[in-house]
Design a protein around this motif. Structure first.
Motif, short mmCIF file in Angstrom:
data_model
loop_
_atom_site.label_atom_id
_atom_site.label_comp_id
_atom_site.label_asym_id
_atom_site.label_seq_id
_atom_site.Cartn_x
_atom_site.Cartn_y
_atom_site.Cartn_z
N GLU A 326 0.81 -1.22 0.00
CA GLU A 326 0.00 0.00 0.00
C GLU A 326 0.85 1.27 0.00
OE1 GLU A 326 -3.24 0.01 2.74
OE2 GLU A 326 -3.72 -2.11 2.39
N ALA A 350 -3.69 1.89 10.78
CA ALA A 350 -4.44 0.97 9.92
C ALA A 350 -3.51 -0.02 9.21
CB ALA A 350 -5.26 1.75 8.90
N ILE A 351 -2.41 0.47 8.65
CA ILE A 351 -1.51 -0.40 7.89
C ILE A 351 -0.77 -1.34 8.84
CG2 ILE A 351 0.52 1.12 7.88
CD1 ILE A 351 -0.76 -0.96 4.92
N TRP A 352 -0.44 -0.86 10.03
CA TRP A 352 0.25 -1.70 11.02
C TRP A 352 -0.65 -2.84 11.48
CZ3 TRP A 352 5.11 -2.39 12.24
CH2 TRP A 352 5.43 -3.08 13.40
N ASN A 353 -1.89 -2.50 11.79
CA ASN A 353 -2.84 -3.53 12.22
C ASN A 353 -3.09 -4.55 11.11
OD1 ASN A 353 -3.12 -2.42 14.76
ND2 ASN A 353 -4.91 -1.20 14.21
N LYS A 354 -3.03 -4.10 9.86
CA LYS A 354 -3.20 -5.02 8.74
C LYS A 354 -2.02 -5.98 8.65
CE LYS A 354 -4.37 -5.10 3.81
NZ LYS A 354 -4.70 -4.27 2.63
N ALA A 355 -0.80 -5.44 8.81
CA ALA A 355 0.40 -6.29 8.75
C ALA A 355 0.41 -7.29 9.90
CB ALA A 355 1.65 -5.40 8.79
N GLY A 357 -2.19 -8.34 11.43
CA GLY A 357 -3.29 -9.26 11.16
C GLY A 357 -2.90 -10.42 10.26
N PHE A 358 -2.03 -10.15 9.30
CA PHE A 358 -1.54 -11.22 8.43
C PHE A 358 -0.82 -12.28 9.26
CE2 PHE A 358 -1.72 -8.15 4.74
CZ PHE A 358 -2.66 -8.88 4.04
#
Length: 366
Positions: A326, A350-355, A357-358
């Motif tokens: 992203e 948001a991007i940290w939580n997504k990473a 989450g993976f």
């Protein structure tokens, strides 16, 4: 974004095993030291050759190697000089290609910013590239007198060690934070470490200061490795999961159970655990400063996000870019002792939580 084992990722990952140190020798020469590991190369790729380029500010490229360097030369270790005009601004680019001209490794270093006035060698006269050192023998210390008049050594206070705050947690004046340091005496030609901990070599001349960090541990046994691995799991665990890991009487088994839950199968769990462990190990070797590398801001980003696809280096800061994730980028600024501190931003949440989450769902993102 590359998920799981994308083939295009292999060349980027292999750049980790090419290490470069630059030392200004006078106003018109730069000595280049190279170290390469063959661990991630296949037999076919061992026909590789390396070329060295200079790229100026106008993005013009010129070759600096009169002939290419063979695989045998690379593995033997290179210690050679390049005639460069120091006032030129630009990057040295090291390109390793296989026999079919495919790029295996491409690594760029900024001439002005990557140069260090301090060189450390072991008793076998081999350069120390890693920021983690575990051998009991003393280290040889040398420096370039054109940029350094005196070298001082400081040891950190152990109480400074702590897990860094998350990238989106804004902490006032974090860039000004410096470790508590104690000056120690040493022979100007060598140093014998008497205690485990982090050491800062400071090179001074007039108003110029350069810093070189090295973390010393008398032995890097399984207990040390497991403790670092457990600490780094805090980045991707829930509070409840982390407390459960810490309170477990058999932490190794608890860690394996944790990854089995994420991977869903033993084979997948092993892949996830090995990748995470490798990133923790790399972070310790690459980013250790006043604390072990997995506890630094750069180590935290590296472990969770992986190796950045692009790195921009300046005198007082670095920018890590992840165009495949992203297009996020992270900015680090130097504190008073040369440590890179992340400029935290609420927009990272948001991007940290997504990473995270993976990882939490057993998905390996490269």
């Amino acid at each position: 974004m590359n998920v799981d084992f994308a083939p295009e990722y292999s060349a980027r990952k292999k750049s980790e095993i090419l290490e470069v140190a630059l030392l200004k020798s006078n106003d018109f020469e730069t000595t280049v030291y190279l170290k390469i590991s063959e661990k991630t190369f296949t037999q076919k790729e061992k026909l590789a050759e390396m070329e060295i380029l200079f790229v100026d500010e106008q993005d013009l490229k010129s070759s600096l190697s009169q002939n290419q360097y063979s695989w045998e030369q690379l593995m033997a270790g290179l210690d050679f000089k390049l005639d460069l005009e120091i006032e030129q601004q630009g990057n040295l680019v090291f390109v390793i290609r296989d026999s079919e001209a495919n790029i295996l490794v491409e690594k760029s270093v900024n001439i002005a910013q990557e140069r260090s006035g301090i060189i450390l060698r072991d008793v076998d006269d081999k350069l120390i590239f890693s920021k983690f050192y575990e051998r009991p023998e003393p280290l040889k210390v040398s420096y370039d007198p054109s940029v350094c008049e005196q070298v001082y050594v400081y040891k950190t206070n152990e109480s400074f060690f702590q897990i860094p705050s998350l990238p989106y947690y804004i902490k006032k004046d974090s860039i000004k934070e410096v470790p508590s340091l104690e000056k120690i005496s040493f022979n100007q030609n060598k140093i014998q470490f008497k205690e485990n901990g982090s050491y800062c070599f400071v090179c001074e001349k007039a108003y110029l200061k350069m810093h070189k960090w090295l973390y010393y541990q008398s032995s890097r046994d399984d207990a040390v490795a497991n403790n670092s691995f457990l600490e780094a799991l805090k980045y991707i665990c829930t509070e409840e999961e982390y407390k459960k890991l810490l309170s477990s009487s058999d932490k190794q088994k608890a860690i394996e159970t944790y990854w089995l839950k994420k991977g869903g199968a033993y084979g997948r769990a092993a892949i996830l655990q090995n990748e995470y462990a490798q990133r923790v190990n790399n972070a310790i070797n690459l980013f250790s400063s006043s604390k072990l590398g997995h506890l630094t801001d750069q180590g935290m980003i590296y472990i969770v996000m992986g190796q950045p696809q692009r790195v921009e280096k300046y005198q007082m800061k670095e920018i890590w870019k992840y165009p495949n994730f992203e297009n996020v980028f992270f900015v680090f600024e130097k504190n008073d002792f040369g440590e890179m501190i992340l400029i935290r931003n609420e927009a990272y949440e948001a991007i940290w939580n997504k990473a995270v989450g993976f990882w939490y769902n057993g998905v390996l993102v490269r």
